[in-house]
Design an enzyme around this catalytic site. Structure first.
Site, mmCIF file in Angstrom:
data_model
loop_
_atom_site.group_PDB
_atom_site.id
_atom_site.type_symbol
_atom_site.label_atom_id
_atom_site.label_comp_id
_atom_site.label_asym_id
_atom_site.label_seq_id
_atom_site.Cartn_x
_atom_site.Cartn_y
_atom_site.Cartn_z
ATOM 1 C CG HIS A 264 -1.023 -6.067 6.418
ATOM 2 N ND1 HIS A 264 -1.032 -4.835 7.023
ATOM 3 C CD2 HIS A 264 -1.024 -5.818 5.077
ATOM 4 C CE1 HIS A 264 -1.037 -3.888 6.094
ATOM 5 N NE2 HIS A 264 -1.027 -4.457 4.906
ATOM 6 C CD GLU A 265 -0.529 -8.255 2.244
ATOM 7 O OE1 GLU A 265 -1.425 -7.853 1.488
ATOM 8 O OE2 GLU A 265 0.452 -7.539 2.576
ATOM 9 C CG HIS A 268 -4.915 -5.469 2.093
ATOM 10 N ND1 HIS A 268 -5.300 -4.156 2.008
ATOM 11 C CD2 HIS A 268 -3.607 -5.443 2.471
ATOM 12 C CE1 HIS A 268 -4.257 -3.376 2.322
ATOM 13 N NE2 HIS A 268 -3.222 -4.134 2.615
ATOM 14 C CD GLU A 294 -2.114 -0.760 3.604
ATOM 15 O OE1 GLU A 294 -1.876 -1.290 4.709
ATOM 16 O OE2 GLU A 294 -1.861 -1.324 2.527
HETATM 17 ZN ZN ZN Z 1 -1.324 -3.452 3.070
#
Ligand code: ZN
Length: 499
Positions: A264-265, A268, A294
């Site tokens: 997830h990170e 980003h 997101e």
């Molecule tokens: Zn996030």
């Protein structure tokens, strides 16, 4: 003042502000990762002074003069320069609307609140956090009214995280999602359940660290420019496109918790690392909004990371690193386990299907508190009531309830809807991407480059050049349509659960 002077004043101001935010970012990153527990007080003073410097530079009379000059002489600006000056002017209007002392006090409050929240969460002590949370909600409401006295404060807050978003749209979006997700969830719960007992087996933390390096490479992160640290609550921060940091949290009995935090990170980070070179060193560098951000993190976490193709691709490595966890498990069982649907307590651990409901609960609470329809002191009981009503789960304590997320202690009110919006943006991007790229085959072969190239071309490289709605529309060739997300969920979970 002439054009050159005005432009130089603007650029110098940008460079100073960027340096200050770099310094502040390093202090905050240090606070979240390795600074000792008792260090908050000294850091608070430093942060107060740094934010005062930032406020003074941004609101200096010569800067206002330069911005006014540039906006009056628009024809001399390139489209990117015009965008940059206009965007700065908007954020400046917000900052300038707040009296300096209140702005500085708020930075200090947030630093203290984060510290208090950490302890309150650990000790299940909402009462100790309550006065801070009260001040954070009050201050955010007051700031929103300073900035746009004519607007409903929560609309202003939503717009600051996702430009153009209003309560009316968010209400519609969440009620649409809920009407599709809840029946699908009920069907999945009545179907034969998938096995996931093995995910709780012991996974050595040193090996999990090695696994993080492997995962970052698997999703094409260039490690020369992206570091990884360890924090209570995973996050990503960027100082410039060649210095991005992600964090994760390792649990010995929950291997996939850190695995999906890293992915997830990492999503980003990819967005920040691939911001267009032409925007570097300007206000247009980096991600445009939390919703688009997101959409990228959740694209990698879920659409790629929780796909059958990806979990199958990395399964041999997972088995090699964690034989005690996955030795007697098949790739298909692993795929199903990481997609198990189950109403639960913790948002960051939630499956793709119930995730939006977790977000909706936070949205409803923020909206009611800001409107004065709910007291901050009543948040725990309202939280627990909504978890029971929407997800059917009993919240045992505030640690696993309203104290679980770091957002409110960090002053982020209006942020949560971006998570659900991002998931929906990502599903629409996937549908468009599939028109030109065999996405599933690429993942099966372990070749993510056509996918990252598509995202770079249509999303990442544009930095903050376009508003989120326009960026999405340019990428997918149509306005935002949440039905792609609903179809994606119905297809995926319908197949897994045979419903
Ligand atoms: Zn996030």
């Amino acid at each position: 003042m002439n054009f050159e002077q005005a432009w130089n004043t603007f650029r110098t101001m940008h460079d100073k502000l960027h340096a200050i935010s770099h310094a502040l970012g390093v202090v905050q990153y240090d606070a979240a990762t390795v600074a000792p527990r008792g260090s908050a007080e000294g850091r608070g003073k430093t942060m107060g002074i740094i934010s005062e410097m930032s406020y003074s530079i941004q609101t200096a009379p010569e800067v206002n003069e330069a911005v006014a000059y540039l906006l009056e002489n628009k024809d001399q600006l390139t489209p990117a320069q015009l965008r940059e000056v206009s965007e700065f002017n908007k954020s400046n209007e917000f900052v300038s609307s707040i009296p300096m002392q209140e702005y500085v006090d708020y930075t200090v409050l947030i630093n203290e609140a984060e510290d208090v929240w950490h302890r309150a969460k650990q000790e299940n002590d909402f009462a100790s956090f309550l006065p801070y949370l009260q001040q954070i909600f009050d201050t955010n409401r007051r700031f929103a009214l300073y900035y746009k006295p004519e607007n409903k404060p929560y609309d202003t807050m939503l717009d600051m995280y996702e430009k153009g978003l209003t309560m009316e749209q968010a209400d519609q979006f969440f009620s649409d999602l809920r009407s599709h997700i809840v029946p699908l969830l009920n069907k999945c719960m009545q179907a034969p359940q998938v096995r996931d007992d093995f995910l709780g087996r012991h996974a050595d933390i040193a090996t999990q660290r090695t696994f993080s390096d492997y995962l970052m490479e698997a999703i094409t992160i260039d490690r020369r420019y992206c570091g990884i640290g360890e924090t209570e609550h995973p996050f990503t921060t960027n100082f410039n496109k060649k210095d991005v940091r992600i964090t994760t949290h390792y649990h010995e009995d929950a291997l996939v918790s850190s695995m999906y935090s890293v992915i997830h990170e990492g999503g980003h980070a990819l967005y920040e690392l691939h911001s267009g070179d032409e925007y570097e060193g300007t206000f247009l560098s980096g991600g445009v909004s939390m919703g688009i951000h997101e959409s990228q993190s959740r694209f990698f976490e879920n659409i790629i990371g929780r796909s059958r193709q990806f979990t199958t691709l990395i399964f041999p490595k997972c088995q090699e690193l964690f034989p005690d966890v996955l030795g007697d498990v098949t790739a298909e069982e692993f795929y199903r386990a990481v997609n198990k649907v189950e109403p639960s307590l913790i948002r960051t651990e939630a499956d793709e299907l119930t995730y939006a409901i977790h977000v909706m609960i936070r949205y409803e609470i923020e909206k009611a508190v800001i409107a004065g329809e709910m007291q901050v002191a009543d948040i725990p009981q309202e939280w627990n009531r909504k978890y029971k009503e929407y997800l059917g789960v009993d919240v045992p304590d505030d640690t696993h309830g309203c104290l679980q997320d770091s957002h409110w202690s960090g002053g982020s009110i209006g942020y949560f809807p971006s998570y659900a919006l991002g998931s929906a943006y990502g599903a629409q991007m996937l549908a468009k991407m599939k028109e030109s790229i065999p996405v599933e085959d690429c993942v099966t072969e372990g070749n993510l480059t056509p996918i990252t190239d598509w995202l770079e071309e249509h999303v990442w490289r544009h930095g903050c050049m376009y508003d989120p709605g326009e960026l999405l529309e340019r990428a997918v060739g149509a306005p935002f349509d949440p039905s792609y997300f609903v179809r994606y969920l119905e297809d995926k979970f319908g197949e897994i659960y045979g419903v």
